[in-house]
Design a protein around this motif. Structure first.
Motif, PDB file in Angstrom:
ATOM      1  N   LYS A 145       0.852  -1.208   0.000  1.00 39.75           N
ATOM      2  CA  LYS A 145       0.000   0.000   0.000  1.00 39.75           C
ATOM      3  C   LYS A 145       0.880   1.248   0.000  1.00 39.75           C
ATOM      4  CE  LYS A 145      -4.480  -1.372   1.617  1.00 39.75           C
ATOM      5  NZ  LYS A 145      -5.284  -1.830   2.712  1.00 39.75           N
ATOM      6  N   ALA A 146       1.998   1.168   0.730  1.00 36.50           N
ATOM      7  CA  ALA A 146       2.891   2.337   0.829  1.00 36.50           C
ATOM      8  C   ALA A 146       3.637   2.576  -0.485  1.00 36.50           C
ATOM      9  CB  ALA A 146       3.885   2.116   1.971  1.00 36.50           C
ATOM     10  N   SER A 147       3.947   1.499  -1.222  1.00 37.19           N
ATOM     11  CA  SER A 147       4.706   1.650  -2.474  1.00 37.19           C
ATOM     12  C   SER A 147       4.040   0.844  -3.593  1.00 37.19           C
ATOM     13  CB  SER A 147       6.137   1.115  -2.300  1.00 37.19           C
ATOM     14  OG  SER A 147       6.752   1.680  -1.199  1.00 37.19           O
ATOM     15  N   PRO A 148       2.984   1.391  -4.209  1.00 41.20           N
ATOM     16  CA  PRO A 148       2.277   0.627  -5.252  1.00 41.20           C
ATOM     17  C   PRO A 148       3.208   0.173  -6.375  1.00 41.20           C
ATOM     18  CG  PRO A 148       1.063   2.620  -4.653  1.00 41.20           C
ATOM     19  CD  PRO A 148       2.392   2.710  -3.947  1.00 41.20           C
ATOM     20  N   GLY A 149       3.044  -1.082  -6.775  1.00 51.15           N
ATOM     21  CA  GLY A 149       3.810  -1.628  -7.904  1.00 51.15           C
ATOM     22  C   GLY A 149       5.214  -2.095  -7.557  1.00 51.15           C
ATOM     23  N   LYS A 150       5.637  -1.869  -6.309  1.00 50.88           N
ATOM     24  CA  LYS A 150       7.034  -2.162  -5.958  1.00 50.88           C
ATOM     25  C   LYS A 150       7.259  -3.636  -5.567  1.00 50.88           C
ATOM     26  CE  LYS A 150      10.805   0.531  -4.824  1.00 50.88           C
ATOM     27  NZ  LYS A 150      11.439   0.790  -3.544  1.00 50.88           N
ATOM     28  N   VAL A 151       6.245  -4.269  -4.987  1.00 46.96           N
ATOM     29  CA  VAL A 151       6.422  -5.664  -4.546  1.00 46.96           C
ATOM     30  C   VAL A 151       6.213  -6.585  -5.755  1.00 46.96           C
ATOM     31  CG1 VAL A 151       5.590  -7.468  -2.993  1.00 46.96           C
ATOM     32  CG2 VAL A 151       5.568  -5.081  -2.232  1.00 46.96           C
ATOM     33  N   ASN A 152       7.201  -7.482  -5.982  1.00 47.79           N
ATOM     34  CA  ASN A 152       7.134  -8.412  -7.129  1.00 47.79           C
ATOM     35  C   ASN A 152       6.621  -9.779  -6.695  1.00 47.79           C
ATOM     36  OD1 ASN A 152       8.347  -6.682  -9.017  1.00 47.79           O
ATOM     37  ND2 ASN A 152      10.336  -7.093  -8.077  1.00 47.79           N
ATOM     38  N   PHE A 153       5.629 -10.291  -7.410  1.00 46.79           N
ATOM     39  CA  PHE A 153       5.127 -11.657  -7.180  1.00 46.79           C
ATOM     40  C   PHE A 153       5.554 -12.521  -8.362  1.00 46.79           C
ATOM     41  CE2 PHE A 153       1.571 -12.065  -3.964  1.00 46.79           C
ATOM     42  CZ  PHE A 153       1.774 -10.843  -3.335  1.00 46.79           C
ATOM     43  N   SER A 154       6.219 -13.638  -8.116  1.00 48.98           N
ATOM     44  CA  SER A 154       6.486 -14.558  -9.232  1.00 48.98           C
ATOM     45  C   SER A 154       5.273 -15.481  -9.380  1.00 48.98           C
ATOM     46  CB  SER A 154       7.757 -15.380  -9.004  1.00 48.98           C
ATOM     47  OG  SER A 154       7.676 -16.131  -7.834  1.00 48.98           O
ATOM     48  N   ASN A 155       5.030 -15.928 -10.599  1.00 46.22           N
ATOM     49  CA  ASN A 155       3.935 -16.881 -10.822  1.00 46.22           C
ATOM     50  C   ASN A 155       4.316 -17.868 -11.915  1.00 46.22           C
ATOM     51  OD1 ASN A 155       3.006 -15.956 -13.472  1.00 46.22           O
ATOM     52  ND2 ASN A 155       2.332 -14.108 -12.420  1.00 46.22           N
ATOM     53  N   LEU A 164      -3.484 -16.251 -10.772  1.00 47.86           N
ATOM     54  CA  LEU A 164      -4.885 -15.903 -10.478  1.00 47.86           C
ATOM     55  C   LEU A 164      -5.090 -15.610  -8.994  1.00 47.86           C
ATOM     56  CD1 LEU A 164      -6.636 -18.623 -12.660  1.00 47.86           C
ATOM     57  CD2 LEU A 164      -6.531 -16.168 -13.128  1.00 47.86           C
ATOM     58  N   ILE A 165      -4.482 -16.433  -8.138  1.00 46.83           N
ATOM     59  CA  ILE A 165      -4.690 -16.239  -6.696  1.00 46.83           C
ATOM     60  C   ILE A 165      -3.990 -14.963  -6.227  1.00 46.83           C
ATOM     61  CG2 ILE A 165      -4.417 -17.281  -4.388  1.00 46.83           C
ATOM     62  CD1 ILE A 165      -6.504 -18.613  -6.531  1.00 46.83           C
ATOM     63  N   ALA A 166      -2.821 -14.669  -6.810  1.00 44.86           N
ATOM     64  CA  ALA A 166      -2.150 -13.402  -6.460  1.00 44.86           C
ATOM     65  C   ALA A 166      -3.001 -12.218  -6.926  1.00 44.86           C
ATOM     66  CB  ALA A 166      -0.765 -13.352  -7.095  1.00 44.86           C
ATOM     67  N   ALA A 167      -3.645 -12.345  -8.097  1.00 45.61           N
ATOM     68  CA  ALA A 167      -4.497 -11.259  -8.604  1.00 45.61           C
ATOM     69  C   ALA A 167      -5.731 -11.077  -7.710  1.00 45.61           C
ATOM     70  CB  ALA A 167      -4.912 -11.552 -10.040  1.00 45.61           C
ATOM     71  N   LEU A 168      -6.278 -12.193  -7.213  1.00 43.94           N
ATOM     72  CA  LEU A 168      -7.436 -12.086  -6.304  1.00 43.94           C
ATOM     73  C   LEU A 168      -7.016 -11.461  -4.974  1.00 43.94           C
ATOM     74  CD1 LEU A 168      -9.318 -15.485  -6.818  1.00 43.94           C
ATOM     75  CD2 LEU A 168      -9.929 -13.229  -7.687  1.00 43.94           C
ATOM     76  N   PHE A 169      -5.835 -11.855  -4.508  1.00 43.78           N
ATOM     77  CA  PHE A 169      -5.270 -11.295  -3.260  1.00 43.78           C
ATOM     78  C   PHE A 169      -5.087  -9.778  -3.423  1.00 43.78           C
ATOM     79  CE2 PHE A 169      -1.244 -10.166  -1.048  1.00 43.78           C
ATOM     80  CZ  PHE A 169      -1.587 -10.475   0.267  1.00 43.78           C
ATOM     81  N   GLU A 170      -4.537  -9.391  -4.571  1.00 48.80           N
ATOM     82  CA  GLU A 170      -4.298  -7.979  -4.880  1.00 48.80           C
ATOM     83  C   GLU A 170      -5.629  -7.201  -4.832  1.00 48.80           C
ATOM     84  OE1 GLU A 170      -2.556  -7.879  -8.774  1.00 48.80           O
ATOM     85  OE2 GLU A 170      -1.784  -5.843  -8.532  1.00 48.80           O
ATOM     86  N   LYS A 172      -8.520  -8.084  -3.456  1.00 44.57           N
ATOM     87  CA  LYS A 172      -9.174  -8.139  -2.135  1.00 44.57           C
ATOM     88  C   LYS A 172      -8.453  -7.229  -1.130  1.00 44.57           C
ATOM     89  CE  LYS A 172     -12.199 -10.831   0.222  1.00 44.57           C
ATOM     90  NZ  LYS A 172     -13.534 -11.175   0.002  1.00 44.57           N
ATOM     91  N   ALA A 173      -7.112  -7.170  -1.235  1.00 45.91           N
ATOM     92  CA  ALA A 173      -6.345  -6.360  -0.284  1.00 45.91           C
ATOM     93  C   ALA A 173      -6.297  -4.891  -0.706  1.00 45.91           C
ATOM     94  CB  ALA A 173      -4.925  -6.924  -0.172  1.00 45.91           C
ATOM     95  N   GLY A 174      -6.724  -4.605  -1.941  1.00 47.14           N
ATOM     96  CA  GLY A 174      -6.694  -3.225  -2.436  1.00 47.14           C
ATOM     97  C   GLY A 174      -5.275  -2.732  -2.652  1.00 47.14           C
ATOM     98  N   ILE A 175      -4.416  -3.610  -3.191  1.00 48.82           N
ATOM     99  CA  ILE A 175      -3.017  -3.223  -3.432  1.00 48.82           C
ATOM    100  C   ILE A 175      -2.686  -3.378  -4.914  1.00 48.82           C
ATOM    101  CG2 ILE A 175      -2.161  -3.747  -1.105  1.00 48.82           C
ATOM    102  CD1 ILE A 175      -1.242  -6.495  -2.173  1.00 48.82           C
ATOM    103  N   ASP A 176      -1.504  -2.870  -5.271  1.00 44.09           N
ATOM    104  CA  ASP A 176      -1.055  -2.958  -6.655  1.00 44.09           C
ATOM    105  C   ASP A 176       0.358  -3.561  -6.630  1.00 44.09           C
ATOM    106  OD1 ASP A 176      -0.509  -2.526  -9.266  1.00 44.09           O
ATOM    107  OD2 ASP A 176      -0.282  -0.347  -9.105  1.00 44.09           O
ATOM    108  N   VAL A 177       0.493  -4.792  -7.153  1.00 45.91           N
ATOM    109  CA  VAL A 177       1.810  -5.451  -7.140  1.00 45.91           C
ATOM    110  C   VAL A 177       2.242  -5.701  -8.581  1.00 45.91           C
ATOM    111  CG1 VAL A 177       1.238  -6.601  -4.952  1.00 45.91           C
ATOM    112  CG2 VAL A 177       0.983  -7.867  -7.097  1.00 45.91           C
TER     113      VAL A 177
END
Ligand code: MLT
Length: 325
Positions: A145-155, A164-170, A172-177
């Motif tokens: 939330k503090a740094s949108p787009g900064k956290v990297n998720f591998s899939n 898909l689950i990371a996108a649902l997490f994103e 639901k949590a209201g974040i941008d990864v």
């Protein structure tokens, strides 16, 4: 006379198809796994293939045809001859969400395949590297939330379960990864261990040895119940952080449409017999794999499940605004 000849020809065709199915399996069988070797789909497929092959008395060869979140291998299997010698190991992504995700998908999970049997399910685990600054899912959400787009998720590829689950997490949590796609969970998890990416959702069975071996830390589970034997002290995401969050990947075996019915029945019966080995099912359970009631494994139940999942994912993909960019 002409009608009689046509009838005789149809009868011959029918008898020869039945004779072929009765002789089945007369040679090696191929199961197409559309991800890299060493990942969860591959591991589950090899384990089940080994047990089923002993029942049917023929070798089952696993062919890894990776890429595009499983859709390359699925398209290949859809075009294969429906003779009972080529099957697809399908999962929730390319056989459930695929039609909602891809504008042009060269196969239809329902119209182009016959369901053979369903595998057990696997919940997913939210994982970070050993030296990660995130000690909980709440920490991770706060940082994203503090740094949108900064956290990297591998899939494991766009449209894979881990994506898909990371996108649902994103959503639901209201974040941008930032999502980083690989050709399967095995290379994606390797880069997480090496510190090239920050976070990944992997299936409970293949995540377990990495967590137990101290190479990765599990922050949360996508099951609503904890898994004290496998992941002691790891909370479900639904506990406090994201109430209502629940996900598990489903898998199963499909044949190209039109495969002889006897082949489907023999394959399903062989699988049910293999599942009678309680040491094996206990071992699967100890890896965090969720066994299902026998009725759910049946071809008809699995066909219904596939069709309902295709519909469910249309809504999920729209609501969570999941895009393949
Ligand atoms: C997925 O996330 O869809 C699977 O884990 C892919 C794989 O088996 O490699």
């Amino acid at each position: 006379m002409k009608r009689l000849k046509t009838l005789l020809a149809a009868l011959c065709l029918c008898l020869s198809a039945t004779a072929q199915a009765q002789a089945w399996p007369a040679r090696n069988i191929t199961w197409v796994v559309p991800f890299a070797a060493g990942g969860p789909t591959d591991a589950m497929a090899r384990d089940i293939a080994d047990k089923v092959s002993k029942q049917i008395g023929q070798v089952i060869v696993i062919e890894n045809a990776a890429g595009a979140g499983g859709t390359i291998g699925a398209a290949k299997a859809a075009r294969a001859t429906a003779d009972g010698y080529t099957f697809l190991v399908g999962h929730m992504g390319y056989m459930g969400a695929g039609p909602a995700l891809y504008k042009k998908l060269s196969y239809d999970p329902v119209k182009d395949f016959d369901a053979v049997f369903r595998f057990p399910d696997t919940p997913l685990v939210l994982l970070v590297g050993k030296s990660s600054p995130y000690k909980s899912a709440a920490d991770l959400i706060a940082a994203a939330k503090a740094s949108p787009g900064k956290v990297n998720f591998s899939n494991a590829g766009l449209g894979s379960s881990s994506h898909l689950i990371a996108a649902l997490f994103e959503a639901k949590a209201g974040i941008d990864v930032t999502q980083v796609a690989y050709k399967g969970a095995a290379p994606a998890i390797n880069d997480l261990i090496a510190g090239q990416v920050d976070v990944m959702f992997d299936q409970s069975n293949t995540a377990l040895p990495q967590v137990q071996g101290g190479r990765l830390t599990a922050l949360a589970l996508t099951s609503t119940s904890p898994m004290p034997q496998q992941y002691p002290g790891v909370p479900p995401l639904a506990d406090k952080v994201l109430p209502g969050f629940e996900a598990a990947t489903w898998y199963g075996l499909y044949a190209p449409k039109g495969v002889p019915r006897e082949v489907v029945q023999k394959m399903h019966q062989a699988y049910l017999k293999a599942l009678g080995d309680k040491d094996w099912t206990r071992r699967m359970g100890s890896q965090g794999i969720l066994l299902l009631p026998d009725a759910s494994y049946a071809p008809e139940a699995f066909a219904k499940h596939t069709a309902s999942e295709v519909e469910r994912w249309r809504k999920v993909v729209t609501d969570a605004k999941i895009q393949l960019d």
